[in-house]
Scaffold this active site. Structure first.
Site, short mmCIF file in Angstrom:
data_model
loop_
_atom_site.label_atom_id
_atom_site.label_comp_id
_atom_site.label_asym_id
_atom_site.label_seq_id
_atom_site.Cartn_x
_atom_site.Cartn_y
_atom_site.Cartn_z
N HIS B 63 37.93 50.69 -59.45
CA HIS B 63 37.10 51.90 -59.40
C HIS B 63 36.54 52.13 -58.00
CE1 HIS B 63 32.97 50.10 -59.61
NE2 HIS B 63 33.53 49.17 -60.35
N ASP B 166 31.91 45.62 -55.02
CA ASP B 166 32.06 46.14 -56.39
C ASP B 166 32.23 47.65 -56.26
OD1 ASP B 166 31.89 46.93 -59.02
OD2 ASP B 166 29.84 46.25 -59.32
N GLU B 198 32.74 54.56 -62.85
CA GLU B 198 32.73 53.34 -63.66
C GLU B 198 31.32 52.85 -63.87
OE1 GLU B 198 32.92 48.98 -64.57
OE2 GLU B 198 31.93 49.98 -62.91
N GLU B 199 30.53 52.94 -62.81
CA GLU B 199 29.18 52.36 -62.84
C GLU B 199 28.23 53.07 -63.80
OE1 GLU B 199 28.55 49.59 -61.63
OE2 GLU B 199 29.82 49.21 -59.91
N ASP B 221 38.30 44.15 -61.01
CA ASP B 221 36.89 44.40 -60.73
C ASP B 221 36.23 43.05 -60.44
OD1 ASP B 221 34.42 45.64 -60.45
OD2 ASP B 221 34.63 46.82 -62.28
N HIS B 307 25.88 43.76 -57.14
CA HIS B 307 24.90 44.86 -57.12
C HIS B 307 23.73 44.58 -56.17
CE1 HIS B 307 26.15 47.24 -60.97
NE2 HIS B 307 27.17 46.91 -60.22
#
Lengths: 351, 331, 353
Positions: B63, B166, B198-199, B221, B307
Site C-alpha cells: 500500500h 509502513d 490501507e491505513e 506489509d 507508526h
C-alpha cells in the site's frame, strides 16, 4: 446414512479456522457419494451439490460453517511446553486441565493444558489467566516437538462424545458441524424428484474468525438461501429473550436484517407440516452468516435457522438429537417447497 | 535497492492523497510491465502478462498510503488543530517535526502540561511558526495533510530506520519483484497493485482486487516483532528473514500458501520465519474476501517501532521477501 | 482378571471413588489381591487391609489412599440443574466445562459442569474465575422431577476423563485419580512381587488402602490405630510445578526423576533416619529418587506418625502435574521407581521389636 453418527463423525473432524480442509478426504468419504458433485470454491468453502433434474431450476444455498474454534501454536518452549493463541472466541474458563490434540503434519500429538499449581498462582486467584498465559504440556522434548510441529500448527480439543438424558449429547464442535450434518443429511435423504431446486450445501470457512461465506455466496450466486447455525440454549442465569430451549425444535430467526417474506414462508411451511419450531428474535444482527449471504451480489434472500445448543464455545457443547431430527425435517421442507421456489426463482427484480 | 526504497519513502502520500507516490512508482515500474493504470479509487495497478494461453491471475500488493494528520481548524493565534488519519501513536508523534503536502514545516505538540497518559487528538496542535490566523492561513488551509517528516537512514548491520516504511517497504518489494521477473517467462498474469487507503481500513485494495478477480495474492506489509525491550512474546525477529504470515487479527492466510512459501524458503535457502500477529490487519483480508475471493497469503517485513518516526527494518529481511516472492511466482 | 502395570493403573484410576464413596475402588483392590496375600479385610470405615505375614512381632504399615477428589450434590433446582460442592481441594479453574459422572450405590449417570455461555457473561466476568456457586451440572433432565429419578441430594460425582499414555515413548500417563491410585497400584504390585520371590520378611507388613484422605478426615488414622506399626511408608502423589517459566525454587520436584521423598510438609516432620535409609536404599539399588524441594501439602503421615506411641514415617510421592484435576500427568518411570524402591526397602528393613 445415520444422523447421529454423521453428527459425531463431522464434529470429530479437525476443522479449526484456516484448516477446514485438513480432513477433507475423510469428509468426502463420509458424504461424497450422496451428492452429484462436490468441490472447493476459490477461498476453500466446501460445496456439495444435489441437482433436482429439472431445467432452469432455482439454486438453493444451505449454509453451515465448517470451521470450529481452536488454537494455533505460537511458541515451542523448553521442556516440551507450547504456547498458543485462540482461533475464534474460546470460552477461556474451560481451558485448564483439558485434553488437546496437536495436529502435526504427519502425526497427532496428545497434550494437556497445564493448570497452575496453587503455590505458583499469583494474585488473589480470582483473575482468570488468558489463553496466551497458559501452557500446553506434551511430555515430549523440545527437539521432538520441533521435528513434528511448527508455529501455526493447529491445536484442537480432544473429541469425547457422551450422551445424557433426553436424547441429548455433549462434545466438541457441534457449533456448527451438527448443523452441517443436518444440512447434508436432509439434502441427501430428500428424494431428488421432490427437490424444488438444485441444492448447494456450502460448508463455509472461518465463520468464527473472519468469515468466508461472503465470497462463497458471491461466487455461487444462489436464488435464495438458508443459513443454519447454532443458537444459544437457555440455562440458569440467562434471559428468556436471549435464548432458545433445547428439545423444543429448531429456531427460526426474525430479524430486521434477514428476508421477512422468506422467513414468514418458512414459518408457514413449518406450521403446515407440523414441524416443531421456536421463534428467536435478533433485532439488528443475527450473529451468523445470514447477514453476509444476504448482502452478497445484488442481495440474496436469506432465512436464518438455529439449532439450540448449551455451553457454546466450550468442548462440551450440548445439543438435543431430537432437535437435529426436526431441524432436518425443516430443511427438507425448505428445499422441497415449490411456493418458495416460485417466489424467488430467477432473482426477482431485473433492472 | 536501498536507493530505490529511499526514493519511494520520501514522497508524501497520506491516505486519500497517494497520487504523488503513484506517479513516482509509475515512472519506476514502466520498463518492467506491459500496461498500467490508476483506477477510480486511486490505486496504481500494473500488469505483466503471462505466457500461458489461459493464465491464472496473481496479485501482488503493497500500500502506498501512510498515516498522518488532516487540518481541522486554524486558531486565532495561528495554531493548527488536526485530526488523525490512520492509527496515530500520539506518544510517538509528540514534539515531532511535521511537513504538509505543500512542503510547509511545523511541529506537532500537545497542549502545555498534558500528561502522556492523557494524550488525545483534541489535545494536539501544529505550530508552523505563524503568529496569527491570517499568516497561518497563507500557508495552510483546512483539509491540508501533514505527516511526520519522512526520512531514511542507514544504520549498522544492514538495518535502516526512518518513515514511512509502513508500507513503502512493501511498495519497494513489489517494484523489485517486477524488476526481477521482467525478463522471465512467467505463465501467469502478474498484477502489481499499489493500493490506497490501507491505513483507514483497507479500502483501496478491495476495489482493486474486485476488478482483477485474482486467483492467488501475496500482500507485502510490515509486521511487529517480539525482540524489543518489554515487548509481548512474538516469534518474529528483526533480521530473522521474510515473515510468512499465518494470521493476524483480520485474516487467516491460506494454509497451502503458507506451506508452499515455507517449503520454497527451505529449498532455496531463503531465510524466513512464521508470523502470528495477535493484533492488526492488512490488505490481505480485503483481497481475500472481495467478490468471489482468492487464495491469499502475505509476506511481512519485520519492523520495530511501527507508526513512529523511527520505523526500523533489516534490509536482509527486505531482500528475503523479494527472493521468496520471486521463487513463489516462478512456481 | 488380574491386571498389571499400566493396565492395572488405568483400571484403578477409572474407578468411581470420591472421598466418602470408596467402595468400588476397595472392591477392585480386593478382587485384584484376593490370591496374593495372607489375609484381606475391610473395616467399618471402608479401609482395606492386606496382610503379608512375616516372622516376629514387628509390624510395618504401607499406606495409600483410595479416594479421589470429587463432588457431592447439594441441590437440584426447579429446572433439573444440579448444584454441587467439592470433595477435596479442586481449583475452580479446572471445573468448568468438564465432563463428570454422578452416582450412588445404584446408578451412574453422565453430566457436564457448565455455566452460562461466554456470550451471556458480563465483560468483566470474562476475565475472572467463575465461582463454583455459579456453576451447575447438566445431566440433560427436562425438569427437577426427571432429575430426581436419577440422582439425589447427597449423591457423589467424579471427573469423566479418558486415561491416556502419551509423550516421549508414551511413558507419561494422563487421567483423573492418579492421586492416589498410583500408590494403590504400587502396593498391589509390591505384594505380588514379594509373593513371586517367595520372600519372608522379618515383620508383618500391612498394606493399608485408606479412605477419606482428600478432606483431611483420614481413614489412615483409624488404620494406624488398628495396625499399630513401628514404621510406616506412605505412598502419595504430590503437586509439582516443573512447568515452563516456573521459578526453580518453586518447582518442588521434577517429573521423571523418581519418587519424591518428603523431609517435611505441613503436617509432618519425617523421621530423619528412616528418610536417610530410604535415600540410601535408592542409591544402593540404582533406583531414581529425589528429595522434595518445597514445604507444602500434607498426607496421611500427619495422622499416622502421631498415632499410638508414635510411628516413624517416610512419604514417597509420585510427582504429579495438575494434581486434583481431570488431567493429572505423571511419569510411568517414576511409578516404576517408586514400586522398586518400596520393594527394596522392605527387603532391607530389619525388625525393630
Amino acid at each position: 446414512m445415520e444422523l447421529k453418527k454423521l453428527i459425531v463423525d463431522l464434529s470429530g473432524l479437525m476443522s479449526i479456522g484456516g484448516f477446514e480442509r485438513f480432513e477433507r478426504e475423510k469428509l468426502i468419504s463420509l458424504v461424497g457419494d450422496e451428492f452429484d458433485e462436490n468441490y472447493l470454491d476459490k477461498v476453500g468453502n466446501q460445496i456439495f451439490v444435489k441437482k433436482c433434474g429439472k431445467e432452469n431450476a432455482p439454486k438453493i444455498m444451505l449454509d453451515a460453517h465448517m470451521d470450529e474454534i481452536g488454537m494455533y501454536v505460537t511458541e515451542i518452549l523448553d521442556g516440551g511446553f507450547l504456547r498458543v493463541i485462540n482461533i475464534g472466541g474460546i470460552d477461556t474458563h474451560i481451558l485448564q486441565a483439558s485434553d488437546v490434540i496437536i495436529y502435526g503434519k504427519e502425526e497427532r500429538l496428545f497434550g494437556v493444558i497445564a493448570s497452575t499449581p496453587p503455590h505458583l498462582a499469583s494474585g488473589d486467584g480470582k483473575k482468570l489467566p488468558q489463553i496466551d498465559e497458559l501452557l500446553i504440556d506434551t511430555c515430549l522434548t523440545k527437539e521432538e516437538l520441533e521435528s513434528k510441529i511448527r508455529v501455526g500448527t493447529p491445536v484442537g480439543f480432544a473429541p469425547k462424545y457422551t450422551e445424557i438424558l433426553n436424547n441429548k449429547i455433549m462434545g466438541k464442535s457441534f457449533d456448527d458441524k451438527a448443523c452441517a450434518a443436518c444440512a447434508i443429511y436432509a439434502t441427501a435423504t430428500t428424494p431428488r424428484e421432490q427437490l424444488a431446486g438444485d441444492v448447494y450445501v456450502m460448508l463455509s470457512c472461518c465463520e468464527e474468525v473472519t468469515g468466508m461465506v461472503a465470497p462463497g455466496a458471491y461466487a455461487l450466486n444462489p436464488d435464495y438461501a438458508m443459513s443454519i447455525d447454532v443458537n444459544l440454549g437457555r440455562v440458569p442465569g440467562t434471559k428468556k429473550e436471549d435464548t432458545v430451549e433445547l428439545s423444543k425444535g429448531p429456531s427460526i430467526t426474525i430479524s430486521a436484517v434477514t428476508d421477512r417474506k422468506l422467513t414468514n414462508m418458512l414459518i408457514d411451511v413449518a406450521k403446515e407440516k407440523e414441524i416443531p419450531y421456536q421463534i428467536s428474535v435478533s433485532p439488528t444482527h443475527t450473529g451468523t452468516n445470514a447477514v453476509s449471504i444476504q448482502l452478497a451480489r445484488e442481495g440474496i434472500p436469506t432465512v436464518d435457522v438455529g439449532l439450540p445448543l448449551a455451553s457454546m464455545h466450550t468442548y462440551n457443547e450440548i445439543i438435543s438429537l431430537d432437535d437435529t431430527k426436526t431441524l432436518c425435517d425443516l430443511i427438507s421442507a425448505f428445499i422441497t417447497d415449490e411456493k418458495i421456489a416460485k417466489e424467488y426463482a430467477q432473482g426477482g427484480l431485473v433492472l | 535497492m536501498y536507493n530505490t526504497l529511499k526514493t519511494i519513502t520520501l514522497v508524501h502520500g497520506v491516505s486519500g492523497k497517494e497520487h504523488r507516490v503513484a506517479n513516482t512508482l509509475k515512472d519506476m515500474i514502466a520498463p518492467y510491465c506491459d500496461e498500467s493504470h490508476i483506477d477510480a479509487m486511486g490505486n496504481f495497478i500494473a500488469l505483466k502478462k503471462g505466457t500461458s494461453a489461459n493464465p491464472k491471475k496473481v496479485l501482488l500488493c503493497g500500500h502506498m498510503d501512510e498515516i498522518g494528520f488532516i487540518v481541522n481548524f486554524v486558531e486565532d493565534n495561528g495554531f493548527i488543530r488536526v485530526a488523525p488519519i490512520g492509527g496515530i501513536n500520539w506518544v510517538a508523534c509528540a514534539f515531532g517535526e511535521v511537513v504538509s503536502e505543500h512542503g510547509v514545516h511545523g511541529v506537532l505538540v500537545p497542549n502545555s502540561g498534558t500528561k502522556a497518559s492523557d494524550f488525545a487528538p483534541d489535545l494536539f496542535y501544529i505550530d508552523i511558526g505563524a503568529d496569527n490566523k491570517k499568516s497561518a492561513e497563507r500557508k495552510v488551509k483546512i483539509g491540508d495533510t501533514f505527516v511526520l517528516k519522512s526520512n531514511l537512514t542507514k544504520l549498522n548491520a544492514n538495518r535502516v530506520v526512518g518513515r514511512p516504511l509502513d508500507d513503502r517497504a512493501g511498495c519497494g518489494i513489489v517494484l523489485e519483484i517486477a524488476k526481477r521477473i521482467a525478463k522471465e517467462l512467467v505463465a501467469d498474469d502478474v498484477y502489481y497493485v499499489f493500493s490506497v487507503q490501507e491505513e483507514v481500513g483497507c479500502r483501496g485494495s478491495k476495489t482493486a482486487a474486485f476488478a482483477i478477480g485474482a486467483d492467488v495474492s501475496l500482500t507485502f506489509d510490515v509486521t511487529g516483532t517480539g525482540d524489543t525491550a518489554g515487548s509481548k512474546p512474538m516469534a518474529v525477529k528483526l533480521g530473522g528473514g521474510a515473515a510468512i504470515k499465518i494470521k493476524d487479527a483480520s485474516v487467516i492466510c491460506d494454509s497451502e500458501i503458507v506451506d508452499k512459501l515455507s517449503r520454497i524458503s527451505k529449498e532455496k535457502n531463503i531465510k524466513s520465519q512464521l508470523e502470528i500477529l495477535v493484533y492488526g490487519g492488512t490488505d490481505t483480508s480485503s483481497i481475500q474476501m472481495t467478490g468471489a475471493g482468492c487464495r491469499a497469503g502475505a509476506l511481512s517485513i519485520p519492523s520495530r517501532y511501527i507508526h513512529s518516526g523511527v520505523e526500523m527494518i533489516d534490509m536482509n529481511d527486505y531482500k528475503a521477501c523479494i527472493d521468496l516472492a520471486v521463487e513463489f511466482i516462478k512456481e | 482378571m488380574k491386571l498389571h502395570g499400566r493396565e492395572l493403573l488405568e483400571y484403578l484410576c477409572q474407578k468411581f471413588g470420591p472421598t466418602g464413596f470408596e467402595n468400588e475402588v476397595a472392591d477392585a483392590i480386593v478382587e485384584q489381591l484376593y490370591d496374593d496375600c495372607d489375609k484381606i479385610v475391610k473395616d467399618s470405615f471402608g479401609n482395606v487391609y492386606a496382610l503379608v505375614k512375616g516372622e516376629g512381632n514387628d509390624r510395618v504399615m504401607i499406606s495409600s489412599h483410595m479416594d479421589e477428589v470429587g463432588f457431592m450434590i447439594t441441590d437440584i433446582d426447579g429446572d433439573g440443574y444440579i448444584k454441587f460442592a467439592n470433595l477435596g481441594g479442586i481449583d475452580p479453574k479446572v471445573l468448568y466445562g468438564k465432563q463428570v459422572i454422578l452416582g450412588n450405590e445404584k446408578i451412574r449417570i453422565n453430566g457436564v459442569i457448565a455455566a452460562k455461555a461466554i456470550h451471556h457473561k458480563r465483560r468483566e466476568d470474562r476475565f475472572s474465575v467463575t465461582p463454583i456457586k455459579e456453576m451447575y451440572i447438566d445431566i440433560g433432565a427436562k425438569d427437577a422431577d426427571e432429575a430426581k429419578e436419577y440422582v439425589n441430594i447427597g449423591d457423589f460425582g467424579v471427573f469423566n476423563s479418558d486415561f491416556v499414555f502419551f509423550g516421549t515413548d508414551n511413558k507419561y500417563a494422563k487421567g483423573k485419580a492418579i492421586d492416589d491410585r498410583a500408590g494403590c497400584c504400587a502396593m498391589i504390585e509390591t505384594i505380588r512381587k514379594i509373593r513371586e520371590n517367595n520372600i519372608t520378611l522379618p515383620f508383618d507388613t500391612y498394606f493399608c488402602f485408606t479412605v477419606r484422605e482428600e478432606v483431611g478426615l483420614s481413614g489412615a488414622r483409624v488404620a494406624a490405630e488398628k495396625v499399630k506399626p513401628s514404621r510406616a511408608i506412605i505412598l502419595e502423589s504430590t503437586a509439582i510445578g516443573d512447568i515452563a517459566g516456573a521459578p526453580a525454587h518453586k518447582r518442588v520436584a521434577d517429573v521423571g526423576s523418581g519418587g519424591v521423598i518428603s523431609l517435611m510438609d505441613r503436617s509432618t516432620i519425617y523421621d530423619t533416619d528412616f528418610v536417610n535409609f530410604t535415600l540410601d536404599t535408592a542409591k544402593n539399588n540404582d533406583i531414581k529418587a529425589q528429595v522434595k524441594r518445597y514445604v507444602s501439602g500434607g498426607n496421611d503421615a500427619g495422622h499416622i506418625h502421631k498415632s499410638g506411641k508414635g510411628v516413624k514415617c517416610v512419604a514417597i510421592s509420585m510427582g504429579t502435574r495438575y494434581l486434583h484435576s481431570p488431567a493429572c500427568v505423571a511419569s510411568m518411570e517414576d511409578y516404576e521407581s517408586i514400586r522398586e524402591l518400596v520393594f527394596a526397602m522392605l527387603k532391607n528393613m530389619k525388625a525393630e521389636v
